[in-house]
Every structure is written in C-alpha cells, then in structure tokens.
Design an enzyme around this catalytic site. Structure first.
Site, PDB file in Angstrom:
ATOM      1  N   GLU A  51       0.820  -1.218   0.000  1.00 22.61           N
ATOM      2  CA  GLU A  51       0.000   0.000   0.000  1.00 22.61           C
ATOM      3  C   GLU A  51       0.851   1.265   0.000  1.00 22.61           C
ATOM      4  O   GLU A  51       0.451   2.281  -0.584  1.00 22.61           O
ATOM      5  CB  GLU A  51      -0.941   0.004   1.210  1.00 22.61           C
ATOM      6  CG  GLU A  51      -2.039  -1.028   1.143  1.00 22.61           C
ATOM      7  CD  GLU A  51      -1.664  -2.355   1.787  1.00 22.61           C
ATOM      8  OE1 GLU A  51      -2.534  -3.234   1.933  1.00 22.61           O
ATOM      9  OE2 GLU A  51      -0.461  -2.521   2.147  1.00 22.61           O
ATOM     10  N   PHE A 113     -12.145  -6.839  13.759  1.00 22.99           N
ATOM     11  CA  PHE A 113     -11.011  -7.292  12.953  1.00 22.99           C
ATOM     12  C   PHE A 113     -10.661  -6.246  11.892  1.00 22.99           C
ATOM     13  O   PHE A 113     -11.517  -5.802  11.139  1.00 22.99           O
ATOM     14  CB  PHE A 113     -11.350  -8.630  12.287  1.00 22.99           C
ATOM     15  CG  PHE A 113     -10.268  -9.138  11.379  1.00 22.99           C
ATOM     16  CD1 PHE A 113      -9.044  -9.556  11.880  1.00 22.99           C
ATOM     17  CD2 PHE A 113     -10.478  -9.205   9.998  1.00 22.99           C
ATOM     18  CE1 PHE A 113      -8.046 -10.016  11.037  1.00 22.99           C
ATOM     19  CE2 PHE A 113      -9.487  -9.671   9.149  1.00 22.99           C
ATOM     20  CZ  PHE A 113      -8.262 -10.087   9.673  1.00 22.99           C
ATOM     21  N   GLN A 114      -9.410  -5.857  11.859  1.00 20.38           N
ATOM     22  CA  GLN A 114      -8.872  -4.874  10.915  1.00 20.38           C
ATOM     23  C   GLN A 114      -9.597  -3.513  10.997  1.00 20.38           C
ATOM     24  O   GLN A 114      -9.763  -2.822  10.004  1.00 20.38           O
ATOM     25  CB  GLN A 114      -8.892  -5.412   9.481  1.00 20.38           C
ATOM     26  CG  GLN A 114      -7.877  -6.541   9.270  1.00 20.38           C
ATOM     27  CD  GLN A 114      -7.656  -6.892   7.820  1.00 20.38           C
ATOM     28  OE1 GLN A 114      -8.535  -6.709   6.976  1.00 20.38           O
ATOM     29  NE2 GLN A 114      -6.472  -7.408   7.513  1.00 20.38           N
ATOM     30  N   LYS A 163     -17.874  -0.077   5.424  1.00 24.23           N
ATOM     31  CA  LYS A 163     -18.233  -1.049   4.395  1.00 24.23           C
ATOM     32  C   LYS A 163     -19.723  -1.051   4.083  1.00 24.23           C
ATOM     33  O   LYS A 163     -20.128  -1.196   2.914  1.00 24.23           O
ATOM     34  CB  LYS A 163     -17.782  -2.447   4.818  1.00 24.23           C
ATOM     35  CG  LYS A 163     -17.974  -3.480   3.701  1.00 24.23           C
ATOM     36  CD  LYS A 163     -17.348  -4.819   4.008  1.00 24.23           C
ATOM     37  CE  LYS A 163     -17.509  -5.762   2.811  1.00 24.23           C
ATOM     38  NZ  LYS A 163     -16.871  -7.076   3.048  1.00 24.23           N
ATOM     39  N   MET A 467      24.439   9.145   3.053  1.00 22.94           N
ATOM     40  CA  MET A 467      24.358  10.471   3.662  1.00 22.94           C
ATOM     41  C   MET A 467      24.561  10.401   5.170  1.00 22.94           C
ATOM     42  O   MET A 467      25.194  11.279   5.768  1.00 22.94           O
ATOM     43  CB  MET A 467      23.017  11.136   3.333  1.00 22.94           C
ATOM     44  CG  MET A 467      22.927  12.573   3.797  1.00 22.94           C
ATOM     45  SD  MET A 467      24.172  13.662   3.017  1.00 22.94           S
ATOM     46  CE  MET A 467      23.317  14.105   1.510  1.00 22.94           C
TER      47      MET A 467
END
Length: 560
Positions: A51, A113-114, A163, A467
């Site tokens: 993602e 969940f999630q 959802k 760096m």
C-alpha cells in the site's frame, strides 16, 4: 438514479476525470473493487506490491501531471500502510485523495477485525480527513475531497468509508466538477507598490524559487520576471524546473548542498525575492543570519508561511503565477550589469566539482542528462543520490523532478516513478536510488514488471547509508554505527527474479552504453552502479551555520 455506494465511488471518480488509481484490495474495500472490475475500461487500476507503493505512485502521478492522484486501500493495516505516503504528499503540497474502507457501521468502535480510526490517524497529515458512515453523504464528501485537495495550497485528503455505506443504496445525480480558480483577493495593493519600489532601487537583487512556482505553473511568468529584474536565479529542491536549469541566469540550488555561487551570492545580495518557498531548515540553516544584508520579499499562497521561519520585509499573498503577472505588468526592465557579471565570474571560480577519474554518482547523472537532453522525468529516493540528482541534472521544465523534500521519505522514488510513467508512457522515467533506499520498497519492481511499466531504476550502490555515513565522517568522529550495508544481496539477481532486465556498472566506460540500451529497451530495468563508500556530497553547510560557510572537499584538505 438509484446506485449503491460502490457504484457512487466509481461514478464520482469518473466525474473528477480520474483515469488511473493505485491500490491494494482487502475485505473491507471488496465492494468497491468489485465495481472497479466492471469499469476497468474506463479507470485503470495499478496493483502495487504494498500500500505504501500505491500512495507514492499516486503522489508521483500527481506531481508529474498536476492532477489529483488517487490511491485505495482496505481497512486496518492496509490503511495505515498509506500513512507515510500521505505524510510525504502533505509535506510537499501534493494533491491526493486516499480512499480507504473501514468495517461496517455495526462493527465500528468495537475493536473489530482490521478496524482502526484511520481518519483520526491521518488528521495531522492531511488537509482534511473524512469518515463516511451514511451512503447519502458519499458523493458530496468525495466531491468535496477532490476540491480541497487541489484548491489553494494543494495537499492530500483522506476519505474513509464504512463497508456498509459501500453496499447501501441511495439516489445519485451526476455533477460536473467545479474547478475553483485561485484568486488574488488577499494581495495587498500597498505591499505590491512597496515591493516594486524595493525591486527598482535594489543594486544586487536575487530570485529564490520554491515548489510553489512549480505548483502554480508559473514558469513563463518567472522567466519574464527574472529578465525584467535582471537578477540571478537560485532554487530549492522542490523548485527545480520552474526556472530553466540551462539558463545563464541560473546559479544552482541554494542551501545545505547548494552551489557556492548561489550561497555566497545570496549572502551578498541586497534584495531577495522569494517565489513560493517556505525557508526550510535545509535552506535557512541559521534563520537569524539568513540573507542578512538583504531586504526580503516573499510571495506565497499560504499566509501561514509568512515570517514562520525567516522574518521578511514584504509579503505578497496569492497564487505565485498571478502575483508575478501583476509585478510583470507594473515593472519596467531593469539592468544590473555589474552584479550579473560578478555572479557570472563566481560561477567560474567556484563550480561544482567531483573526482573525474573514477565512477561516481555525479558522473552517471551528468551522462544521464546528456543522453536524455534533460528531458526525462527524474524521481529520486532520499540521500546523497538525491542531492547529486539536484546538482547535476539540468531540469528545463517543471514537474520533471519528483522527490520527497519535506518528509525525506526513503522508498518514495520507485513508486513515484511508476506513477509518473503511468501518466506519461512516452517519456523516459528514471528513479535514482541509493542501495539503502532501494531496499525499502524494491518489491515495487514486481509492480513495474506485472503491469509492464518500463521505468529505469538506477541504484547508486555504495554498500552504506551514504548520507548518514557522510555525517558520521564529518561530525561523529567516523563512528559508523549501523550504516554499513556490506551484505550479500545481489540486486541484479533480485531484479531478474522479479522479471526485470538488470545490469551492473563498475566503471565509467560502461555508463553510456548501458544507459542508452536501458532507455531503448522499453521494459523495466534495474542498473546496479557500484560506487565508493566514502563519496560525499559537496558543497555542504554544517547545521546552524551561515550559507557563506559552505565548504567542499578542497576546503577540508586545506584545513589539515
């Protein structure tokens, strides 16, 4: 007409002219992905490997085109994986809409969940953060999100949709997007007149260009303004390409790794005209003494940036292009022959320099500039290679350098390059990376090969975090704490395993033929360039020092 929430999402994207989205599906967002499948001939979806890659690709697409980039992710970890990309876009004022989905309304707030409050998480790093719980609010919210993302000072907006709102049905009526033109309502006539008087009386004026000039599309107005004022032009990392890097007035980048010509000239100037820059600490390491001999005029669309980091004498609040148009209309052509000659001589006396005897990052970038005639889109990661790309590639046009300036996101460039190449399939798109950065999101090479997006990944492989090692060498007594990457990872084999063409460069003679072949191939390519672990970026200004304290390798040798 009656549509469900997922259909409304797709119709709203089509309303806004969206032709490409980047994302990764999951359970909570499945309804939208199912609808996206039905419209795949109208909206292309690029499945990234992570993602974060989707958010960077949407960012790169937006920076290269000036349009709003769109990314999608599911709930929970899918949404949180977007956060770094959203923050990157926020720091650099990139228009983006990130669409996430959350658990159903009956499960919200129950640690399901999630489930995560992504709207709350993203609030400090977005222009606005929405959660849509009712399908009736969906179309108005999406339209508002796009408007907010592109208006004024652009930036990312998050829209989180439960959802259940993606399956519920409501009435939908198509609307044409309202593109709000920026106005100069906040531009003070008194300040315009004062600015003109300062410009007319200055003996050593200098123009400093930032990312606001790129965002506003002010390149033509800026060119006219520089000619009228008859002043040298310098830029920030984000301002690259707003003023032609091959123009004789251009003196290179300003700041910590700016050219000595730019830094020394600024400290001598008596008027600094700042065009769309916010004076970050990488430019004004010591704000109290920055441009201490100059009056400062700052042009910016965001009033919050005025006097935030550096005190200025006059502020002109408004869209950069429109403000410059007003100044150009009022100004007569000026002449500063002696000052321009002094700056031109300085360019000869203190040029950028590197070791021409061995393979180095600057040499590779100069060759890339020569082969592409400065017409490629260059993305970068963050570190030494990023500064070399800023110093040695000559950007002629805006929106041709895509780089994380504000947040400094390692792992940004490859996703951004994929986004830019998706937008401009006929342009050469190169991501310049260090080996440390490549490791962050190198799985996006699989995205490029899966979707046949022929980006070129140019890895400057010095087997260290370059760096950070440079700072450890200069300021930490050569104590190289956890910056050595001298392991057994073979980037050529790794790239080939993901389906890309791969090369390794170990000497100067190989650079030109391999770059030419990579460009001609028209497929994803990874080029592993082996350079020395102790190559450094010069010039450099130490933290907290003045710009005229810039030093290079010869200065260090002279001190010994």
């Amino acid at each position: 007409m009656q549509l469900n929430g997922s259909q409304i999402v797709i119709e709203c994207l089509k309303e806004q002219g969206v032709d490409t989205v980047f994302g990764y599906p999951g359970g909570a967002i499945l309804n939208i992905y199912d609808e996206l499948y039905r419209h795949q001939d109208e909206i292309r979806h690029i499945l990234t490997s992570h993602e974060q890659g989707a958010s960077h690709a949407a960012d790169g697409y937006a920076r290269a085109t000036g349009k709003v980039g769109v990314c999608m992710a599911t709930s929970g970890p899918g949404a949180t994986n977007l956060v770094t990309g959203i923050a990157t876009a926020y720091m650099d004022s990139v228009p983006m809409v990130a669409i996430t989905c959350n658990v159903g309304i009956s499960l919200l707030g129950k640690d399901s969940f999630q489930e995560i409050d992504i709207a709350g998480v993203a609030m400090p790093i977005t222009k606005y953060s929405f959660i849509v719980k009712d399908v009736k609010d969906l179309a108005p919210t999406l339209r508002r999100a796009f408007s907010i993302a592109r208006s004024g000072r652009p930036g990312p907006v998050l829209v989180d949709i439960v959802k259940s709102a993606t399956s519920d049905v409501t009435e939908y009526t198509k609307e044409n997007p309202v593109i709000e033109e920026s106005s100069n309502d906040r531009l003070s006539e008194e300040n315009v007149q004062k600015a003109i008087e300062l410009i007319q009386t200055a003996k050593k004026p200098m123009i400093f260009v930032g990312g606001g000039a790129v965002i506003s599309g002010a390149q033509e107005e800026l060119k006219e303004f520089a000619k009228k004022v008859d002043a040298p032009v310098t830029d920030s990392l984000m301002g690259k390409g707003a003023f032609d890097g091959t123009d004789e007035r251009y003196v290179g980048m300003l700041g910590m790794h700016g050219t000595k010509t730019a830094n020394l000239s600024l400290m001598e100037s008596d008027l600094l005209i700042v065009v769309g820059s916010r004076f970050s600490d990488r430019v004004a390491a010591n704000p109290k003494t920055f441009a201490q001999n100059a009056k400062i005029i700052q042009i910016d669309i965001d009033e919050a940036e005025i006097n935030k980091n550096v005190a200025v004498d006059i502020s002109l609040i408004g869209d950069v292009r429109k403000v410059l148009t007003v100044l150009n209309q009022r100004l007569d052509s000026l002449s500063h022959t002696d000052w321009m000659q002094e700056v031109a001589e300085r360019k000869v006396e203190v040029p950028l320099n590197y070791n021409h005897d061995v393979l180095t990052g600057p040499y590779i970038i100069e060759k890339l500039d020569e082969i592409t005639n400065g017409e490629a889109i260059i993305a970068t990661e963050v570190g030494q290679h990023q500064m070399w790309a800023a110093q040695y590639y000559k950007y002629k046009h805006p929106r041709t350098l895509l780089t994380s300036g504000g947040l400094g996101t390692m792992g940004y460039g490859l996703g951004a390059a994929i986004g830019a190449k998706t937008a401009y399939p006929d342009k050469v798109v190169v991501n310049i990376a260090g080996d440390g950065c490549f490791r962050m999101n190198m799985n996006e090479i699989a995205t490029a090969t899966r979707s046949n997006i022929p980006v070129i990944e140019l890895v400057f492989n010095n087997h260290v975090l370059g760096m950070v090692r440079q700072w450890q060498t200069l300021f930490y007594g050569e104590r190289y704490s956890h910056t050595v990457l001298n392991d057994k990872v073979d980037f050529v084999k790794l790239a080939e395993a993901m389906g890309a063409k791969a090369y390794r460069i170990t000497k100067k003679e190989e650079v030109e033929p391999i770059l030419k072949e990579a460009i001609a191939l028209g497929e994803p390519v990874v080029i592993d360039c082996i350079i020395d672990s102790d190559d450094k970026v010069f010039p450099m200004v130490a933290p907290g020092k003045n710009l005229d304290d810039a030093f290079d390798e010869q200065d260090l040798l002279n001190q010994k």
